[in-house]
Scaffold this motif. Structure first.
Motif, PDB file in Angstrom:
ATOM      1  N   LEU A 277      28.033  41.825  51.243  1.00  0.00           N
ATOM      2  CA  LEU A 277      28.358  42.695  52.373  1.00  0.00           C
ATOM      3  C   LEU A 277      29.868  42.795  52.624  1.00  0.00           C
ATOM      4  O   LEU A 277      30.394  43.907  52.781  1.00  0.00           O
ATOM      5  N   PRO A 278      30.609  41.681  52.640  1.00  0.00           N
ATOM      6  CA  PRO A 278      32.059  41.795  52.871  1.00  0.00           C
ATOM      7  C   PRO A 278      32.811  42.442  51.714  1.00  0.00           C
ATOM      8  O   PRO A 278      33.964  42.840  51.867  1.00  0.00           O
ATOM      9  N   LYS A 279      32.172  42.554  50.538  1.00  0.00           N
ATOM     10  CA  LYS A 279      32.829  43.105  49.345  1.00  0.00           C
ATOM     11  C   LYS A 279      32.630  44.614  49.214  1.00  0.00           C
ATOM     12  O   LYS A 279      33.283  45.264  48.404  1.00  0.00           O
ATOM     13  N   LEU A 280      31.698  45.153  49.997  1.00  0.00           N
ATOM     14  CA  LEU A 280      31.404  46.587  49.888  1.00  0.00           C
ATOM     15  C   LEU A 280      32.557  47.408  50.451  1.00  0.00           C
ATOM     16  O   LEU A 280      32.928  47.277  51.615  1.00  0.00           O
ATOM     17  N   LYS A 281      33.119  48.252  49.589  1.00  0.00           N
ATOM     18  CA  LYS A 281      34.278  49.064  49.981  1.00  0.00           C
ATOM     19  C   LYS A 281      34.290  50.339  49.150  1.00  0.00           C
ATOM     20  O   LYS A 281      34.219  50.287  47.918  1.00  0.00           O
TER      21      LYS A 281
END
Length: 365
Positions: A174-178
């Protein structure tokens, strides 16, 4: 007076059939959904994925491999193939197809993961740091276990692979989704859901005491084990809806970047995963009612993981969205959803400490 009782009895039967049967079907077997999927022939809605990165778990599977090729043939810049089995042969197959067609070959990464290993999932999360962007994460990995087996951690394997590891990877990534610069929409994380949730729903009751997840992990060979795939996917759908709601709240209250979380029902197809159903009368009949070409199923999944922000929190299905199962929409379903979230949090924070920061980020402001 006695002559009226047969008339009353017939009237009761007619009323029961008129209202009871449709209600039963709506709860446990909405066959019209399978019919509509069998007849539908969706096409890929995104013409080009140029400059974007897509990651597919279960990439060696019937749906995952076809979805990977759809992305590759539409100019995706980086394609990440993830599976418990080495995806190098699939990588070569994709490269050969593109070269023969005179199309550009993307940067294809091959990552392996054992979804019954917390350490492997953690390592996969760390590998994500290699990616500058992650526009599309499609989670097709899953198992269909007709005989009860347990993972090294003591979970029934369907619950561990399809649910616990699915939830874990979503939290780690989730924190890596960009989104990449050329992508006008927020990044998308897509879970795979299934019609099988409906007939399994009557076994989804929440115990008054003890662990709900442990209850779902308890099964015996036979009819009960036959519901494990649907039960594991029901847990995942609960988690996906809760995650979507919390992501929305965090974006509004804490400034977290927007991410589209959805679930997609690809429909059914005869694949290596479902082939054992050929030997079972009822499962075979149900499969034949909705089975379609795996390529169409993969197309539906790619469209789901390419959805705009309006698809957030929804179940995507071919040309429209599908409602959540009735048992999930009731008050008891909302309570079950919260319990699933809380118990999953307890399990994952104990096994994978880095998830604690993600859970805290998703806590209500």
């Amino acid at each position: 007076m006695d002559t009226y009782w047969p008339i009353v009895a017939v009237a009761v039967v007619i009323v029961g059939l008129s209202y009871g049967v449709p209600l039963f079907l709506r709860e446990y077997f909405p066959w019209w959904s399978l019919r509509d999927q069998r007849l539908a022939k969706p096409t890929v809605t995104t013409k080009s994925y140029k400059g974007r990165t897509a990651l597919i778990t279960g990439a060696n599977g019937a749906f995952g491999s076809r979805a990977s090729k759809i992305f590759a043939h539409r100019e995706v810049e980086t394609l990440v193939l993830v599976d418990v089995r080495d995806c190098t042969p699939l990588k070569k197959e994709i490269e050969d197809e593109l070269k023969e067609a005179g199309k550009p070959v993307p940067n294809i990464l091959v990552w392996t993961v054992d979804l019954m290993s917390y350490a492997d999932c953690q390592e996969l999360g760390r590998k994500a740091k290699e990616l500058k962007h992650l526009d599309h994460m499609l989670m097709t990995a899953g198992i269909l276990a007709f005989n009860r087996r347990e993972s090294p951690d003591g979970w029934e394997t369907s619950i561990h692979v399809n649910y616990i590891s699915g939830a874990l990877l979503a939290l780690l990534f989730l924190p890596k989704l960009k989104s990449s610069p050329g992508n006008p929409n927020p990044p998308v994380l897509t879970f795979v859901t299934t019609f099988g949730i409906y007939p399994s729903s009557f076994t989804m009751g929440v115990p008054k005491q003890g662990s709900y997840l442990k209850k779902m992990s308890t099964s015996k060979d036979g009819l009960e084990q036959g519901h494990q795939y649907g039960r594991s996917k029901a847990l995942l759908l609960y988690f996906a809806r809760e995650l979507a709601e919390r992501v929305s709240a965090a974006a509004a209250d804490k400034g977290m970047p927007k991410v589209t979380i959805n679930s997609t029902d690809p429909g059914s197809a005869w694949t290596g995963l479902t082939q054992p159903n050929q030997d079972k009368l009822i499962p075979r009949l149900i499969m034949n009612l909705g089975a379609r070409d795996p390529q169409i199923c993969a197309t539906a999944l790619v469209n789901g993981v390419s959805a705009p922000a309006t698809g957030h929190g929804k179940i995507m299905m071919d040309f429209t969205t599908a409602p959540y199962p009735p048992f999930m929409e009731r008050k008891s379903g909302r309570m079950a959803q919260q319990r699933v979230w809380d118990e999953t949090r307890s399990v994952l924070e104990a096994k994978v400490p880095e998830t604690k920061a993600v859970f805290e980020m998703l806590d209500a402001a």
